[in-house]
Design an enzyme around this catalytic site. Structure first.
Site, PDB file in Angstrom:
ATOM      1  CB  CYS A 156       4.200  -0.960  -2.677  1.00 33.05           C
ATOM      2  SG  CYS A 156       2.327  -0.069  -1.884  1.00 33.05           S
ATOM      3  CG  ASP A 178       1.559   7.777  -4.138  1.00 33.73           C
ATOM      4  OD1 ASP A 178       2.766   8.172  -3.618  1.00 33.73           O
ATOM      5  OD2 ASP A 178       0.245   7.540  -5.164  1.00 33.73           O
ATOM      6  CB  CYS A 195       4.546   1.729  -5.254  1.00 35.03           C
ATOM      7  SG  CYS A 195       3.819   2.837  -3.969  1.00 35.03           S
ATOM      8  CG  ASP A 196       0.347   4.125  -6.283  1.00 34.80           C
ATOM      9  OD1 ASP A 196      -0.337   3.169  -6.155  1.00 34.80           O
ATOM     10  OD2 ASP A 196      -1.055   4.879  -6.339  1.00 34.80           O
ATOM     11  CB  CYS A 229      -2.758  -0.459  -2.505  1.00 35.25           C
ATOM     12  SG  CYS A 229      -2.297   0.842  -1.364  1.00 35.25           S
ATOM     13  CD  GLU A 275      -2.666   9.474  -5.979  1.00 38.43           C
ATOM     14  OE1 GLU A 275      -2.288   8.369  -7.047  1.00 38.43           O
ATOM     15  OE2 GLU A 275      -2.492   8.776  -5.049  1.00 38.43           O
ATOM     16  CB  SER A 300      -5.117   7.559  -5.116  1.00 39.68           C
ATOM     17  OG  SER A 300      -5.457   6.306  -4.521  1.00 39.68           O
TER      18      SER A 300
END
Length: 585
Positions: A70, A102, A143-144, A221, A474, A500
């Protein structure tokens, strides 16, 4: 209404009420006064020339590190953005912050550090912007937790800002030739391959093939998981240029975005558009609508509540329920659907979906964006979704008549919980509890064959909340293992942790109060009956009040898992999930 009037009327929090005349209105405090000679000497050491001291300074911050697909390319994007900024006559001031993968830390104690990385990112961006007196910000996350982190910082420092999303990964392709493996795979395929392996659906060769080829290169992702959900939300909010969220990481469009960002941020500065002009209640309602319509991650509830808090906007999970009640699910994206984010640009990208929703009166059109256009003006410029495309279903024939994000209340979650229910596994579940004090114990039970097909089981994984874990990790590894094992219709999964964006199944997370605070989830015992009724937004533990009172009396709070370091501080400061897990509530 003219552009300047729109900016002025949309501005609620900024101290400046007119279009900026002096673009270096913050950095001049360092670069111009003779009394700041020592500051200027330091800047000469970094390569400043005399002419640079009059230029507005743009902090160009990325969440780069090499150990995650990511984020691995973000330094290159930072360099490219910085060159564009210099060409626009501004001064690029590059910096970097941390990240947590993650995907790599999932299923380990490392996941406890994931959510709190959002706060570190927000704090670090806010800190350097304020301490170094930068006039504007280009934020490059991927990323997240990166996206909400940089958006929270924008709401705090409130200086002209644009987010450049790192972009989505392309799908992977297996090579072993097995007909059991999809032609297009991604990170969730790798997670699910373990369940498929232990249930003997996959051979070791097939599992290895999926793992080796699921992630072919740079990018976040690939499905409508948390990163792509939050990037899309940022674009709908108005914090990016058009289609930033749908340009793949490896694409000429992403490079062009970086090459032109200097002129974009210069225009944002000249117009005096500030993050809090953009981050209004109506803009958040637009973002929620988009997230619900496209099947986005449950993490959007946490993150958008937190971003709104940073901008002084009151937002709660109940706003998600209100919008979810009237917003159909129309995006056929993974994890529950067929397509990945890289497919969307082929049918017009995020802007075409925005156009479709706006033309059907589902979005507020008057919200401001970083380019000076309103959402409605952007929508008019965007191409329509092409006839016959299958990624976005027509509103007349949705995947689900209302949203997949459901806010549940009841005796098990008096403070609320978030359900991710697409309808594929039904909307009602009644089963007997199987309780685990952490996710690792559940995985071991699954490996031993203790979770059986045909038995309606409610798996409860607790002490995984923001304070109890701490860090609210998560549960992608457990949810993916269940789906891979073929238990999606037989097992509901409940937790005071998170899920997630890649999770799917009958999932309920964010349970408030959490177990570590004495919430009812901490009092559940094996064999208790639990009802989840998504149609009526209820989640109830079928145990008498008398029995619950007796259990509560004997309950003892567990000792903290961490007494030093960042997670110890986090556990002491963090608010509950319904309040976005912010540290400054």
């Amino acid at each position: 209404m003219g552009l300047l009037t729109k900016v002025a009327t949309s501005r609620q929090f900024s101290t400046t009420r007119c279009v900026a005349k002096k673009l270096n209105k913050y950095s001049y405090i360092i670069t111009e006064p003779k009394g700041q000679g020592a500051s200027q000497a330091m800047l000469y050491a970094t390569g400043f020339k005399k002419e640079d001291f009059k230029k507005p300074q743009v902090g160009v911050g990325s969440c780069w590190w090499s150990g995650n697909p990511c984020n691995m390319h973000l330094l290159d994007l930072n360099n490219r953005c910085s060159q564009s900024i210099e060409k626009a006559g501004l001064k690029a001031m590059q910096f970097n912050t941390i990240g947590v993968s993650d995907g790599i830390s999932m299923g380990t104690k490392g996941m406890r550090y994931s959510l709190q990385s959002r706060e570190i990112i927000a704090d670090s961006f806010e800190t350097i912007m304020m301490a170094q007196h930068y006039d504007a910000n280009i934020a490059i996350p991927s990323c997240d937790k990166n996206m909400p982190g940089v958006m929270m910082a924008m709401g705090r420092h409130n200086r002209p800002s644009i987010m450049v999303y790192g972009g989505t990964i392309l799908p992977g392709h297996p090579t072993c030739g097995s007909s059991k493996i999809s032609k297009n795979i991604d990170i969730v395929s790798a997670f699910q391959s373990y369940g498929e392996y232990i249930s003997k659906q996959f051979t070791e060769e097939e599992r290895e093939d999926v793992v080796e080829h699921a992630c072919p290169g740079p990018g976040s992702c690939g499905g409508m998981y948390t990163a792509n959900t939050m990037a899309s939300a940022a674009e709908v909010l108005g914090l990016t240029i058009p289609n930033s969220s749908s340009f793949p990481a490896v694409s000429k469009e992403k490079l062009a975005e970086c090459d032109n960002i200097g002129e974009y941020i210069k225009k944002t500065m000249e117009l005096g558009i500030l993050p809090r002009d953009i981050l209004t209640k109506e803009a958040f309602e637009n973002a929620i609508t988009y997230v619900v319509a496209t099947g986005g991650s449950t993490n959007a509830v946490l993150h958008l509540v937190a971003v709104a808090h940073s901008a002084g906007v009151k937002l709660s999970p109940d706003d998600f329920q209100r919008i979810s009640d009237t917003t159909p699910l129309i995006g056929d994206f993974k994890p529950s659907g067929k397509y990945v984010m890289a497919d969307l640009i082929n049918v017009g990208g995020t802007q075409s979906v925005i156009k479709y929703l706006y033309e059907n009166n589902m979005l507020h059109g008057n919200t401001m964006t970083v380019t000076g256009d309103t959402l409605a003006e952007r929508a008019k410029k965007a191409p329509s979704l092409p006839e016959g495309q299958e990624i976005i279903k027509p509103l007349s024939h949705p995947i689900k008549a209302n949203g997949h994000l459901q806010i549940l209340y009841g005796s098990l979650a008096p403070g609320g919980a978030v359900g991710k229910i697409t309808g594929k596994e039904g909307t009602y579940f009644k089963g007997r509890a199987r309780v685990f004090e952490e996710e690792g114990a559940f995985i071991e039970a699954l490996e031993r064959g203790e979770i059986k097909k045909g038995e309606k089981t409610v798996v409860v994984i607790r002490y995984e909340g923001p304070r109890g874990a701490p860090g609210m990790p998560e549960m992608l590894k457990p949810s993916s293992a269940l789906m891979g094992y073929g238990l999606g219709k037989d097992v509901a999964l409940l937790t005071d942790g998170r899920f997630s964006g890649g999770s799917h199944g009958f999932l309920i997370g964010h349970i408030v109060p959490e177990a570590a605070e004495g919430g009812p989830i901490g009092l559940v015992r094996d064999g208790d009956e639990i009802i989840i009724d998504a149609d009526n937004n209820k989640i109830d533990l079928l145990v008498s009040d008398k029995e619950m009172a007796q259990r509560k009396q004997s309950w003892v709070a567990p000792p903290p898992r961490y007494t030093r370091g960042t997670l110890s501080k986090y556990a002491k400061l963090v608010s509950n999930a319904s309040n976005g897990c912010v540290l400054d509530a």
